[in-house]
Design a protein around this motif. Structure first.
Motif, PDB file in Angstrom:
ATOM      1  N   HIS A  95     -41.944  -1.573  57.913  1.00 26.05           N
ATOM      2  CA  HIS A  95     -42.444  -1.119  56.613  1.00 26.05           C
ATOM      3  C   HIS A  95     -42.935  -2.320  55.799  1.00 26.05           C
ATOM      4  CE1 HIS A  95     -42.743   1.455  53.065  1.00 26.05           C
ATOM      5  NE2 HIS A  95     -42.200   0.463  52.389  1.00 26.05           N
ATOM      6  N   TRP A  96     -42.153  -3.388  55.808  1.00 22.68           N
ATOM      7  CA  TRP A  96     -42.568  -4.608  55.100  1.00 22.68           C
ATOM      8  C   TRP A  96     -43.840  -5.187  55.724  1.00 22.68           C
ATOM      9  CZ3 TRP A  96     -42.630  -9.582  57.330  1.00 22.68           C
ATOM     10  CH2 TRP A  96     -42.925 -10.622  56.438  1.00 22.68           C
ATOM     11  N   LEU A  97     -43.898  -5.227  57.059  1.00 20.22           N
ATOM     12  CA  LEU A  97     -45.056  -5.786  57.762  1.00 20.22           C
ATOM     13  C   LEU A  97     -46.342  -5.041  57.431  1.00 20.22           C
ATOM     14  CD1 LEU A  97     -46.074  -7.779  60.037  1.00 20.22           C
ATOM     15  CD2 LEU A  97     -45.727  -5.864  61.614  1.00 20.22           C
ATOM     16  N   PHE A  98     -46.283  -3.712  57.475  1.00 18.33           N
ATOM     17  CA  PHE A  98     -47.486  -2.909  57.282  1.00 18.33           C
ATOM     18  C   PHE A  98     -47.995  -2.934  55.840  1.00 18.33           C
ATOM     19  CE2 PHE A  98     -46.382  -0.142  61.144  1.00 18.33           C
ATOM     20  CZ  PHE A  98     -47.272  -0.843  61.945  1.00 18.33           C
ATOM     21  N   TYR A  99     -47.064  -2.958  54.894  1.00 13.73           N
ATOM     22  CA  TYR A  99     -47.470  -2.734  53.506  1.00 13.73           C
ATOM     23  C   TYR A  99     -47.324  -3.959  52.590  1.00 13.73           C
ATOM     24  CZ  TYR A  99     -47.308   2.039  55.159  1.00 13.73           C
ATOM     25  OH  TYR A  99     -47.518   3.193  55.889  1.00 13.73           O
ATOM     26  N   LYS A 100     -46.774  -5.059  53.118  1.00 10.19           N
ATOM     27  CA  LYS A 100     -46.553  -6.228  52.266  1.00 10.19           C
ATOM     28  C   LYS A 100     -47.173  -7.505  52.827  1.00 10.19           C
ATOM     29  CE  LYS A 100     -43.966  -3.846  49.404  1.00 10.19           C
ATOM     30  NZ  LYS A 100     -44.399  -3.558  48.011  1.00 10.19           N
ATOM     31  N   THR A 101     -47.791  -7.443  54.001  1.00 10.55           N
ATOM     32  CA  THR A 101     -48.330  -8.655  54.608  1.00 10.55           C
ATOM     33  C   THR A 101     -49.799  -8.476  54.976  1.00 10.55           C
ATOM     34  OG1 THR A 101     -47.811  -8.062  56.916  1.00 10.55           O
ATOM     35  CG2 THR A 101     -46.062  -9.108  55.623  1.00 10.55           C
ATOM     36  N   THR A 102     -50.484  -9.595  55.119  1.00  9.30           N
ATOM     37  CA  THR A 102     -51.892  -9.581  55.528  1.00  9.30           C
ATOM     38  C   THR A 102     -52.039  -9.067  56.951  1.00  9.30           C
ATOM     39  OG1 THR A 102     -52.333 -11.475  54.084  1.00  9.30           O
ATOM     40  CG2 THR A 102     -53.953 -11.000  55.799  1.00  9.30           C
ATOM     41  N   ILE A 103     -51.089  -9.438  57.806  1.00  5.92           N
ATOM     42  CA  ILE A 103     -51.139  -8.966  59.197  1.00  5.92           C
ATOM     43  C   ILE A 103     -51.096  -7.446  59.240  1.00  5.92           C
ATOM     44  CG2 ILE A 103     -49.875  -8.906  61.382  1.00  5.92           C
ATOM     45  CD1 ILE A 103     -48.968 -11.758  60.825  1.00  5.92           C
ATOM     46  N   GLY A 104     -50.191  -6.863  58.464  1.00  2.00           N
ATOM     47  CA  GLY A 104     -50.081  -5.406  58.436  1.00  2.00           C
ATOM     48  C   GLY A 104     -51.330  -4.755  57.876  1.00  2.00           C
ATOM     49  N   LEU A 105     -51.902  -5.345  56.843  1.00  5.67           N
ATOM     50  CA  LEU A 105     -53.141  -4.812  56.275  1.00  5.67           C
ATOM     51  C   LEU A 105     -54.266  -4.845  57.300  1.00  5.67           C
ATOM     52  CD1 LEU A 105     -54.786  -3.812  53.838  1.00  5.67           C
ATOM     53  CD2 LEU A 105     -55.168  -6.221  53.227  1.00  5.67           C
ATOM     54  N   ASN A 106     -54.358  -5.947  58.037  1.00 11.69           N
ATOM     55  CA  ASN A 106     -55.390  -6.051  59.070  1.00 11.69           C
ATOM     56  C   ASN A 106     -55.179  -5.031  60.182  1.00 11.69           C
ATOM     57  OD1 ASN A 106     -56.550  -8.163  57.675  1.00 11.69           O
ATOM     58  ND2 ASN A 106     -55.599  -9.768  58.922  1.00 11.69           N
ATOM     59  N   LEU A 107     -53.903  -4.825  60.551  1.00  2.42           N
ATOM     60  CA  LEU A 107     -53.598  -3.836  61.591  1.00  2.42           C
ATOM     61  C   LEU A 107     -54.017  -2.434  61.153  1.00  2.42           C
ATOM     62  CD1 LEU A 107     -50.092  -4.703  63.114  1.00  2.42           C
ATOM     63  CD2 LEU A 107     -52.238  -4.383  64.353  1.00  2.42           C
ATOM     64  N   ARG A 108     -53.674  -2.078  59.932  1.00  4.21           N
ATOM     65  CA  ARG A 108     -54.023  -0.748  59.432  1.00  4.21           C
ATOM     66  C   ARG A 108     -55.533  -0.579  59.312  1.00  4.21           C
ATOM     67  NH1 ARG A 108     -52.122   0.432  54.274  1.00  4.21           N
ATOM     68  NH2 ARG A 108     -51.598  -1.725  53.783  1.00  4.21           N
ATOM     69  N   ALA A 109     -56.207  -1.643  58.906  1.00  8.07           N
ATOM     70  CA  ALA A 109     -57.666  -1.585  58.801  1.00  8.07           C
ATOM     71  C   ALA A 109     -58.308  -1.479  60.179  1.00  8.07           C
ATOM     72  CB  ALA A 109     -58.177  -2.828  58.078  1.00  8.07           C
ATOM     73  N   LEU A 110     -57.708  -2.163  61.159  1.00  7.42           N
ATOM     74  CA  LEU A 110     -58.240  -2.148  62.519  1.00  7.42           C
ATOM     75  C   LEU A 110     -58.224  -0.752  63.109  1.00  7.42           C
ATOM     76  CD1 LEU A 110     -59.303  -3.791  64.887  1.00  7.42           C
ATOM     77  CD2 LEU A 110     -56.939  -4.299  65.521  1.00  7.42           C
ATOM     78  N   GLY A 111     -57.175  -0.018  62.838  1.00  7.78           N
ATOM     79  CA  GLY A 111     -57.094   1.347  63.347  1.00  7.78           C
ATOM     80  C   GLY A 111     -58.081   2.287  62.686  1.00  7.78           C
ATOM     81  N   VAL A 147     -59.491  -8.543  68.982  1.00  9.66           N
ATOM     82  CA  VAL A 147     -58.925  -8.602  70.335  1.00  9.66           C
ATOM     83  C   VAL A 147     -57.506  -9.158  70.288  1.00  9.66           C
ATOM     84  CG1 VAL A 147     -59.119  -9.668  72.611  1.00  9.66           C
ATOM     85  CG2 VAL A 147     -61.167  -8.808  71.455  1.00  9.66           C
ATOM     86  N   ARG A 148     -57.304 -10.215  69.508  1.00  5.45           N
ATOM     87  CA  ARG A 148     -55.967 -10.810  69.396  1.00  5.45           C
ATOM     88  C   ARG A 148     -54.976  -9.821  68.798  1.00  5.45           C
ATOM     89  NH1 ARG A 148     -55.465 -16.236  66.050  1.00  5.45           N
ATOM     90  NH2 ARG A 148     -55.999 -14.797  64.350  1.00  5.45           N
ATOM     91  N   TYR A 149     -55.400  -9.116  67.749  1.00  8.76           N
ATOM     92  CA  TYR A 149     -54.511  -8.137  67.117  1.00  8.76           C
ATOM     93  C   TYR A 149     -54.157  -7.011  68.088  1.00  8.76           C
ATOM     94  CZ  TYR A 149     -54.369  -9.859  62.307  1.00  8.76           C
ATOM     95  OH  TYR A 149     -54.101 -10.597  61.178  1.00  8.76           O
TER      96      TYR A 149
END
Length: 300
Positions: free
Chosen positions: A162-178, A192-194
């Motif tokens: 929950h913290w990763l997806f909604y509080k970090t840049t990595i999580g934001l990028n993951l959600r945007a990627l999908g 590709v890396r993600y």
């Protein structure tokens, strides 16, 4: 405490433990789903994790070693899926079905070959860990604070994701990627890396979920011991709408259904045996029928 209260507490305790392997696999599938890769190979990855977790524990005499073996095979399977689905652009469905089929056949074969003539087939397991003071709380103590390390790990993972997806840049990028991989590539995100990292961690978590079955729930390996939990995890991802708490709630529902099925048999409730076994899968089908229309799967 009345008999009815005792039965309810037993059911709740069983539900938490039955939820854990499904939850770990579902969290792995949720990672890839967020990255735009829908991992249909969770069942096979769990089965590989169950076998290698058991075999590593048996050979080394340590459940922790078995868990490490499951992590290793999960990472390899995740890398395999990523290479074929992302680098070679092979159809994801075909690749994942291949993983599931190979897992069923190969683990059955290995269990027969490697365990033939073995004098000891009972492997060490992770013991329950009672948290000091908290485990002494009436009712809630044994229910929430007397579990194996993997149960605690799954709960910590819930809050971490929950913290990763909604509080970090990595999580934001993951959600945007999908949502839009082209826009992410334009923005300079290494898609590709993600996708690789998400898929590898998906394999690791699914394998840990399988290893839970043979290093916590039981102390031996049986053919097809996962029994559809990987497919139930997929249903939980859809039902939970790719959110950590949503997926957790869905897994808890399915775990409670599995626990109810077992409790009914233990209590001697007069139900046809096969009907009792059908309960968790019936709940899964009803949940999918109710929510699949609201969730569109993106399988590339």
């Amino acid at each position: 405490m009345s008999i009815n209260d005792s039965i309810v507490i037993t059911w709740a305790l069983m539900a938490i433990r039955m939820t854990t392997p499904i939850l770990l696999a579902a969290f792995g599938g949720m990672l890839t789903s967020r990255a735009g890769v829908f991992n249909l190979g969770l069942e096979g990855m769990m089965l590989f994790g169950a076998f290698f977790g058991y075999y590593g524990s048996l050979m080394a005499g340590s459940a922790f070693t078995g868990l490490l073996a499951a992590v290793a095979i999960g990472a390899i399977l995740g890398l395999f899926l990523a290479f074929f689905a992302i680098t070679l652009n092979v159809d994801q469905v075909i690749t994942c079905i291949g993983i599931n089929i190979v897992a069923l056949g190969l683990t059955s074969y290995l269990s027969r070959v490697l365990l033939v003539g073995a004098k000891v087939v009972v492997a060490p397991t992770f013991p329950p860990i009672s948290i000091p003071l908290l485990s002494d709380i009436p009712v809630l103590g044994p229910l929430l604070f007397s579990h194996s390390v993997l149960v605690y790990f799954s709960v910590l993972l819930l809050f971490f994701l929950h913290w990763l997806f909604y509080k970090t840049t990595i999580g934001l990028n993951l959600r945007a990627l999908g949502q839009d991989a082209v826009a992410c590539k334009t923005a300079g995100i290494n898609i590709v890396r993600y996708k690789y990292m998400a898929t590898i961690f998906s394999g690791v978590l699914a394998s840990i979920g399988g290893a839970y079955i043979t290093t916590v729930a039981v102390n031996r390996f049986l053919e097809n011991i996962v029994e559809g939990r990987g497919w139930i995890a997929l249903a939980a991802i859809i039902f939970g709408r790719d959110t950590p708490f949503g997926v957790y709630g869905a897994c808890l529902l399915f775990g409670a259904a599995q626990a109810l099925q077992m409790l009914l048999q233990v209590q001697g409730v007069q139900l046809p045996y096969r009907f009792a076994l059908m309960i968790p899968y019936l709940v899964t089908m009803i949940a999918l029928a109710a929510f699949s229309g609201k969730k569109k799967l993106k399988i590339r």
